[in-house]
Design a protein around this motif. Structure first.
Motif, mmCIF file in Angstrom:
data_model
loop_
_atom_site.group_PDB
_atom_site.id
_atom_site.type_symbol
_atom_site.label_atom_id
_atom_site.label_comp_id
_atom_site.label_asym_id
_atom_site.label_seq_id
_atom_site.Cartn_x
_atom_site.Cartn_y
_atom_site.Cartn_z
ATOM 1 N N ASN A 72 9.911 14.865 -9.998
ATOM 2 C CA ASN A 72 9.031 13.779 -9.624
ATOM 3 C C ASN A 72 9.401 12.464 -10.300
ATOM 4 N N GLU A 73 9.598 12.546 -11.609
ATOM 5 C CA GLU A 73 9.956 11.360 -12.376
ATOM 6 C C GLU A 73 11.288 10.799 -11.912
ATOM 7 N N ALA B 70 0.825 -1.199 0.000
ATOM 8 C CA ALA B 70 0.000 0.000 0.000
ATOM 9 C C ALA B 70 0.866 1.258 0.000
ATOM 10 N N LEU B 71 1.916 1.260 0.829
ATOM 11 C CA LEU B 71 2.802 2.432 0.876
ATOM 12 C C LEU B 71 3.472 2.639 -0.480
ATOM 13 N N ALA B 72 3.942 1.561 -1.086
ATOM 14 C CA ALA B 72 4.617 1.692 -2.379
ATOM 15 C C ALA B 72 3.681 2.315 -3.410
ATOM 16 N N ALA B 73 2.426 1.859 -3.435
ATOM 17 C CA ALA B 73 1.499 2.398 -4.428
ATOM 18 C C ALA B 73 1.142 3.846 -4.115
ATOM 19 N N PHE B 74 0.985 4.176 -2.831
ATOM 20 C CA PHE B 74 0.686 5.567 -2.477
ATOM 21 C C PHE B 74 1.829 6.480 -2.887
ATOM 22 N N ALA B 75 3.062 6.000 -2.692
ATOM 23 C CA ALA B 75 4.224 6.819 -3.036
ATOM 24 C C ALA B 75 4.438 6.841 -4.546
ATOM 25 N N ARG B 76 3.568 6.163 -5.278
ATOM 26 C CA ARG B 76 3.640 6.096 -6.743
ATOM 27 C C ARG B 76 4.911 5.414 -7.234
ATOM 28 N N ALA C 27 15.324 9.160 -18.395
ATOM 29 C CA ALA C 27 16.102 10.370 -18.144
ATOM 30 C C ALA C 27 16.938 10.744 -19.363
ATOM 31 N N LEU C 28 17.411 9.753 -20.079
ATOM 32 C CA LEU C 28 18.250 10.016 -21.253
ATOM 33 C C LEU C 28 17.698 9.228 -22.435
ATOM 34 N N PRO C 29 16.485 9.609 -22.882
ATOM 35 C CA PRO C 29 15.846 8.786 -23.917
ATOM 36 C C PRO C 29 16.662 8.689 -25.200
ATOM 37 N N GLU C 30 17.540 9.664 -25.449
ATOM 38 C CA GLU C 30 18.301 9.604 -26.696
ATOM 39 C C GLU C 30 19.527 8.696 -26.602
ATOM 40 N N LEU D 223 12.599 11.080 -8.983
ATOM 41 C CA LEU D 223 12.377 10.453 -7.684
ATOM 42 C C LEU D 223 11.775 9.064 -7.865
ATOM 43 N N ARG D 224 10.748 8.985 -8.734
ATOM 44 C CA ARG D 224 10.067 7.705 -8.919
ATOM 45 C C ARG D 224 11.011 6.667 -9.508
ATOM 46 N N GLU D 225 11.926 7.107 -10.350
ATOM 47 C CA GLU D 225 12.805 6.154 -11.004
ATOM 48 C C GLU D 225 14.056 5.825 -10.184
ATOM 49 N N THR D 226 14.289 6.564 -9.107
ATOM 50 C CA THR D 226 15.442 6.231 -8.271
ATOM 51 C C THR D 226 14.987 5.604 -6.956
ATOM 52 N N VAL D 227 14.737 6.388 -5.936
ATOM 53 C CA VAL D 227 14.412 5.765 -4.654
ATOM 54 C C VAL D 227 13.077 5.040 -4.663
ATOM 55 N N LEU D 228 12.167 5.400 -5.587
ATOM 56 C CA LEU D 228 10.883 4.710 -5.623
ATOM 57 C C LEU D 228 10.833 3.617 -6.684
#
Ligand SMILES: Nc1ncnc2c1ncn2[C@@H]1O[C@H](COP(=O)(O)O)[C@@H](O)[C@H]1O
Ligand SMILES: Nc1ncnc2c1ncn2[C@@H]1O[C@H](COP(=O)(O)O)[C@@H](O)[C@H]1O
Ligand SMILES: Nc1ncnc2c1ncn2[C@@H]1O[C@H](COP(=O)(O)O)[C@@H](O)[C@H]1O
Ligand code: NA
Ligand code: NA
Ligand code: NA
Lengths: 110, 315, 315, 315, 110, 110
Positions: free
Chosen positions: C157-158, B16-22, C278-281, C160-165
């Motif tokens: 945001n992106e 649940a936390l993982a999904a909330f944090a997106r 992050a580096l699509p090219e 963050l999502r792709e690193t720690v999340l």
């Protein structure tokens, strides 16, 4: 080889549990076949959804495709009318040529 | 509170936390489905074997009748509350009510696990009661809806397929019967998969359910504060009724709690697809959000300890 | 050489041979994904439980600092070598460098298994170090790329999502914390899945990785001999540095080897998707081929025994 | 009859009943595939370890020669019966014949399980015989078809890939060799997955096969009564021949029965895709229905006890 | 029932990690919805690929479909221009009719 | 940005084990790429089928899509002719515009 022009490819995005009703409707309208394809998710006026097999597919959708001749296609679309709202269907109609070994997309053809 | 720190619950919270944090953490859908099939097989077998050991008792009969009665009556009560306080139209109220009358297999399994760990395991026949309670509410829901709309199932066939022939009902019942047939000895060679592995796989499934529930709540629309409140009040009230009934018919503490959990839980595996078919104009997002994203997490984390507490008081 | 004949490695070789011979053997993708999620859960839990048993020690702190430093510095060194000797443009060099700064969970797990079988198990806290080393290199890679191009992540945001999340980071860290909370006793009921089943499922996953790695190499384009050479030199050099650092801070042989494996390995689960965003090219085929199809098999078969040998020399 | 009440068979029956009743119970396809890969790995490993223990014996050699001979000759017999009594054209007759000359891994595994439970386990080397018998029938089938049509594989490459490089052949053979290499000791750490879990996962797979077989029969077209009859007569005749041959070359009861099961069974994993490629104008629905929907259930439920009985008579 | 002719169905083959950016762009351009579909593999000037869920989808692609009215479609295509090269997009545009219960494919329509 | 009009999107529903032959044929006909998509099931004159990965895909189908210029497309369709019957192909041809960063759908083009 039979190339049939001016056929209508009707693609219907429909909730997974409901596709059989669309099929029944299509098969009644002289369609001679259909193909089902999976989806991953989407978004529209009714909100966002994603494929999820746990909840029995209640929130998942599939693409039902049937190719019909022009006249059968318009009869089929008419028959779909009452489902459009209730089932939240998204329907697109494309003009295509069909290439098959023998007959065309509908059985009662050329 | 100990039970809140069991791995099963912790994995649910992690999901649940993982999904909330997106986070992009996600289980492939076929795996979610397979895990749920596995759990139903395993719990069905276990129930059958327990009943094979103890025989059909009057307790079983009483609990079955109580379960059936609850699953028929609960939708009626919830329907009118959803119409009135919940401000839903008849179709949506009936669809949601069917979910609350039916049961959540996963909530039952988690509860069963927690009760067993606490030394008050429910009777094995409750798994038969679980299977019995899955479908009647669907029929009651449709009758309730019929008062408000003209739409109906296109064929009785479809209704049959979506109720007693629903995949999860068939698997649960079928495994139960196989358990009855093979008994304790026949179970031994398959026990490593269906028993020893159960807890660990349940953790993985609840991790996934945490992800799904939280993701579902993020997608939710049309979720009014009133409805969310009801999705918490319903399990509390139905759970209390379940406790009262269990105590009244003389079940032990664990079994009474199990009955309460069944009453309190809302289906999100068997009923949604049936409702999508039978009442296509009802809002699927609505009933999935209420049962999966509100009631399920509530029961798993807070509800089960409460029903256990109440059962201990009443029995 | 004994370790080359362990089932885990043999299954990897079987997969690679099958794919090279163009057999149609293939695992369904959802199964590959599920196996990798399972392995991360299991290794995370294990780490947490070990640390729960031993407490947070100075060794842990030293290893964590060393790991973090390596994962920040390695991308810088590899970046300039890739620019110069490797003849890559800045964007591609940065993307590849980020993979080498980060770590391969599967290489670590295989190494851990081999070291444990050889009687020199690494300390449990190395699993925390593994989790710490997954993401910093992504950020360093992006900074390096920014010198060469104007493209950047569309939102923090992106990033963050792709690193720690990132799913694998969340799962590894989350399971580690659950392991810390439940400890050895709480782990017992789930041990059959997460511990007893670990080796066998690792075999199946490595069979699959063998298939994927060999298939990836057959699809590889733009893979110059220079780059392939670097994909073998990088792990050797970084592994040696890892050994030196581990010995310098006083870790035992197994733990030093584990640090070397982390330094030597290149990510192919967490980093590729982050780089694609992050580096699509940058050329995804390039960094996937180097890390998954060259460095990973090299480490699994030849690298790990070398780092073990070096660690034994140095500690 | 005891064996008919084993969990494995009961789950098969449950699946078949569910599909006949048109329940929506279904396993996700990736899971079916994964379970079949797992079973082939596990049975291959097991065979290799048993042969590693006992060495290569003359029995093994005799059984291998017998198996090869059967898999080359059975398609010829079945071909002419299918042409004559079955009224099939040459292409379809050849395609079907290839299926009966090859073997069904799952039938073999189920039989192996039942024989082991009955205290007459087949020799471990029969797993090598199983692997040997998978592909020759494909080649014989193509030669038979070539008499009746001009179509052929577009390249020898494709034929190779679809026969000896077929995924299931590679996995079975590869695991067998790994088993040979690692032996009993090396197997121990992976035994919980490949041995302890085997029975339970076999149950799940047979549940799935019951669903698939029954669903297949519902989709079947062009299935004449004559062909269905043949799909029952073929296993009976081939199984009897298998028993005779096994007894003649001096195999023990369990091993003779295993040879009979191999002879009697029809492939539905390795051969169908090969036939779709090599003889695309043959009717895939036809050969899948016959082997998967008629012969397989027949063997699993009735055939295996009959072959066991015959083997006991003859040996 | 609303049948809207001359709509443009825009199908974009895009790397899995990047589809959300395409969506953001589409939703800005007055699109009122989209659907995602899975792929198995493919080949083009940049080489061959196959679906692989282990490497976080870095090498996998999805098909992003959105149906727009003519004018919105051409604005959307313009907005995609900078991504075409960097993301390696493959875009096809088909003229279709859309059949829905009430409104059309874009919210500001008939 | 290159927008190429009047291209032909050829979609071929083909049995899973046979798609490589279609690809070989397409690549010979100056196609510069293709994309494969999964299906769930369907029905036609040859009966009903559903996706099933156990039997090696013998009963499963995939959708093979390639976009070609008009002239290459008709050469490709001619080359497909002998496979239409034997493989039971279902082929649809749609006129589309292709939007790419640089070149068009076939390598020898504008
Ligand atoms: N303009 C569009 N383009 C593509 N797909 C759409 C579009 N509008 C709606 N859809 C799809 O149809 C589903 C139902 O649409 P709606 O009823 O508007 O919520 C959405 O969730 C999308 O998957
Ligand atoms: N002519 C084409 N027809 C269908 N799909 C194509 C075509 N060209 C490219 N693609 C797809 O687009 C992807 C990227 O193309 P490219 O940038 O040319 O490598 C390819 O891998 C294919 O999946
Ligand atoms: N009119 C149609 N529309 C859509 N798909 C079709 C149609 N006809 C056939 N198909 C598909 O093509 C497959 C083979 O067709 P057939 O050779 O007629 O059995 C069918 O199983 C369907 O999946
Ligand atoms: Na309930
Ligand atoms: Na590294
Ligand atoms: Na045979």
């Amino acid at each position: 080889m039979v190339i049939k022009s001016h056929c209508k490819k009707i693609e219907i995005l429909v909730d997974a549990p409901l596709w059989r009703r669309i099929r029944d409707q299509a098969m009644e309208m002289a369609s001679d076949g259909y193909t089902l394809q999976p989806t991953l998710g989407g978004e529209g006026a009714r909100g966002r959804w994603f494929d999820d097999q746990v909840t029995g597919g209640a929130g998942s959708k599939v693409v039902f495709t049937t190719v019909l001749e022009e006249e059968a296609a318009s009869r089929f679309l008419d028959a779909l009318e009452p489902m459009l709202e209730a089932y939240g269907l998204m329907v697109t109609v494309t003009t295509v040529e069909v290439v098959r070994a023998v007959s065309g997309p509908s059985s009662n053809s050329d | 509170m100990e039970s809140l720190l069991s791995p099963v619950i912790l994995f649910f919270v992690l999901g649940a936390l993982a999904a909330f944090a997106r986070s992009d953490l996600a289980f492939p859908e076929p795996i979610s489905k397979a895990l749920s099939l596995y759990l139903m097989c395993a719990i069905g077998l276990k129930g059958g074997i327990l009943v094979a050991g103890n025989g059909f008792t009057t307790d079983l009969l009483l609990a079955a009748v109580a379960g059936l009665a609850l699953s028929c009556l609960i939708p009626i009560g919830t329907f009118f509350v959803l119409r009135g306080f919940g401000r839903l139209d008849a179709t949506n109220a009936a669809a949601v009510a069917a979910h609350y009358g039916s049961v959540s297999v996963v909530t039952f399994i988690a509860g069963n696990q927690i009760l067993t760990d606490s030394g008050i395991p429910p009777a094995g026949y409750m798994i038969a009661v679980l299977a019995l309670m899955e479908t009647p509410a669907i029929v009651v829901g449709l009758i309730l809806a019929r008062g408000g709309t003209n739409l109906k199932l296109q064929s009785g066939n479809e209704l049959l397929r979506e109720t007693v022939l629903n995949g999860s009902v068939v698997l649960l019942t079928g495994s139960f019967i196989i358990g009855l047939i093979i008994g304790k000895d026949g179970f031994e060679p398959v026990a490593p998969v269906f028993e020893t592995g159960f807890n660990g796989l349940l953790c993985l499934f609840l991790l996934d359910m945490g992800l799904l529930a939280a993701r579902r709540i993020r997608l939710a629309r049309n979720l009014t504060a009133r409805l969310v409140l009801l999705a918490i009040v319903f399990p509390l009230v139905n759970g209390t009724i379940g406790c009262l009934v269990g105590a009244a018919i003389g079940l032990d503490v664990g079994t009474t709690t199990a009955l309460a959990i069944l009453a309190a839980s809302a289906s999100y595996i068997a009923v949604p697809a049936a409702m999508r078919l039978a009442l296509p104009e009802a809002d699927a997002g609505l009933y999935l959000s209420l049962s999966l994203a509100v009631t399920f997490p509530f029961n798993i984390t807070i509800g089960i300890p409460i029903y256990t507490y109440l059962a201990k008081l009443m029995v």
